[in-house]
Design a protein around this motif. Structure first.
Motif, short mmCIF file in Angstrom:
data_model
loop_
_atom_site.label_atom_id
_atom_site.label_comp_id
_atom_site.label_asym_id
_atom_site.label_seq_id
_atom_site.Cartn_x
_atom_site.Cartn_y
_atom_site.Cartn_z
N VAL A 75 -33.40 1.88 44.05
CA VAL A 75 -33.68 1.34 45.23
C VAL A 75 -32.93 0.10 45.50
N VAL A 76 -32.95 -0.70 44.48
CA VAL A 76 -32.12 -1.95 44.61
C VAL A 76 -30.54 -1.62 44.90
N ALA A 77 -30.20 -0.64 44.12
CA ALA A 77 -28.86 -0.17 44.15
C ALA A 77 -28.43 0.28 45.63
N MET A 78 -29.37 1.03 46.04
CA MET A 78 -29.03 1.47 47.55
C MET A 78 -29.14 0.32 48.68
N LEU A 79 -29.90 -0.64 48.34
CA LEU A 79 -29.99 -1.78 49.39
C LEU A 79 -28.83 -2.61 49.32
N CYS A 80 -28.41 -2.67 47.99
CA CYS A 80 -27.01 -3.24 47.97
C CYS A 80 -25.88 -2.56 48.60
N VAL A 81 -26.02 -1.34 48.58
CA VAL A 81 -24.65 -0.46 49.25
C VAL A 81 -24.80 -0.39 50.72
N VAL A 82 -26.31 -0.83 51.22
CA VAL A 82 -26.32 -0.97 52.83
C VAL A 82 -25.97 -2.51 53.13
N ASN A 83 -26.49 -3.24 52.21
CA ASN A 83 -25.79 -4.55 52.58
C ASN A 83 -24.26 -4.82 52.57
N PHE A 84 -23.74 -3.98 51.60
CA PHE A 84 -22.30 -4.08 51.65
C PHE A 84 -21.52 -3.55 52.68
N HIS A 85 -22.19 -2.53 53.34
CA HIS A 85 -21.76 -1.99 54.38
C HIS A 85 -21.69 -3.11 55.83
N VAL A 86 -22.93 -3.51 55.84
CA VAL A 86 -23.16 -4.51 56.78
C VAL A 86 -22.46 -5.70 56.59
N ASN A 119 -19.61 -5.84 55.35
CA ASN A 119 -18.07 -5.44 56.02
C ASN A 119 -17.66 -5.15 57.16
N SER A 120 -18.98 -5.04 57.89
CA SER A 120 -18.66 -4.27 59.36
C SER A 120 -18.29 -5.77 60.13
N ALA A 121 -17.27 -5.85 60.90
CA ALA A 121 -17.18 -7.00 61.73
C ALA A 121 -17.51 -6.67 63.24
N VAL A 122 -17.99 -8.00 63.91
CA VAL A 122 -18.17 -7.76 65.40
C VAL A 122 -17.33 -8.51 66.22
N ASP A 175 -17.11 -0.96 62.49
CA ASP A 175 -16.98 -2.21 63.29
C ASP A 175 -17.76 -1.94 64.71
N VAL A 176 -18.16 -3.48 65.15
CA VAL A 176 -18.91 -3.14 66.50
C VAL A 176 -18.32 -3.92 67.63
N LEU A 177 -17.98 -3.20 68.60
CA LEU A 177 -17.38 -4.07 69.85
C LEU A 177 -18.46 -4.33 70.72
N VAL A 178 -18.54 -5.71 71.29
CA VAL A 178 -19.50 -6.07 72.16
C VAL A 178 -18.68 -6.19 73.55
#
Ligand SMILES: *[C@@H]1O[C@H](CO)[C@@H](O)[C@H](O)[C@H]1NC(C)=O
Ligand SMILES: [Cu+2]
Length: 124
Positions: A14-25, A27-30, A56-59
């Motif tokens: 679970v901790v490893a999975m959360l790290c992967v999720v965090n890594f993606h967040v 690394n995505s720019a807004v 990445d997210v466009l606003v």
């Protein structure tokens, strides 16, 4: 004992999975389209010199009584035409996650796309 190791293993997973999720967040720019000027007639050139990546997210910030945002195909971008089935965004503060390849957006109010209210955003 075996059971204890089992739940420790699950915990680590679970901790490893959360790290992967965090890594993606992390690394995505807004990006705010047009920066302070928002989504408008001069937005087309806003993309130049920027590096975008899938995820990445466009606003899009704009006055929703006079503009909208419509994700379109490359053909729709070229012809300034949105199919009737298009997903029209019209909140005035729309967030779109970029996908791989080129992402095309136009404003579908009459004449706006032709006047330059269109962008093509290619992700690396
Ligand atoms: C949005 O545009 C309308 C029409 O031009 C105008 O009346 C209104 O004041 C604008 N709203 C903002 C927040 O600029
Ligand atoms: Cu418009």
């Amino acid at each position: 004992m075996a059971q204890g190791r089992g739940s420790a293993g699950a915990y680590i997973a679970v901790v490893a999975m959360l790290c992967v999720v965090n890594f993606h967040v992390a690394n995505s720019a807004v990006f705010t389209v047009g920066d302070g000027g928002g989504w408008t007639f001069s937005s087309g050139s806003w993309t130049s010199g920027k590096r975008f990546r899938a995820g990445d997210v466009l606003v899009f910030n704009y006055n929703s009584t006079v503009h909208n945002v419509v994700p379109v195909s490359g053909a729709g971008y070229k012809r300034c035409a949105a199919p009737s089935s298009a997903n029209v965004l019209s909140s005035g503060n729309d967030r779109v996650t970029l996908s791989k390849g080129t992402n095309y957006f136009i404003c579908s109010y009459a004449g706006h796309c032709q006047a330059g209210m269109k962008i093509a955003v290619t992700t690396a």
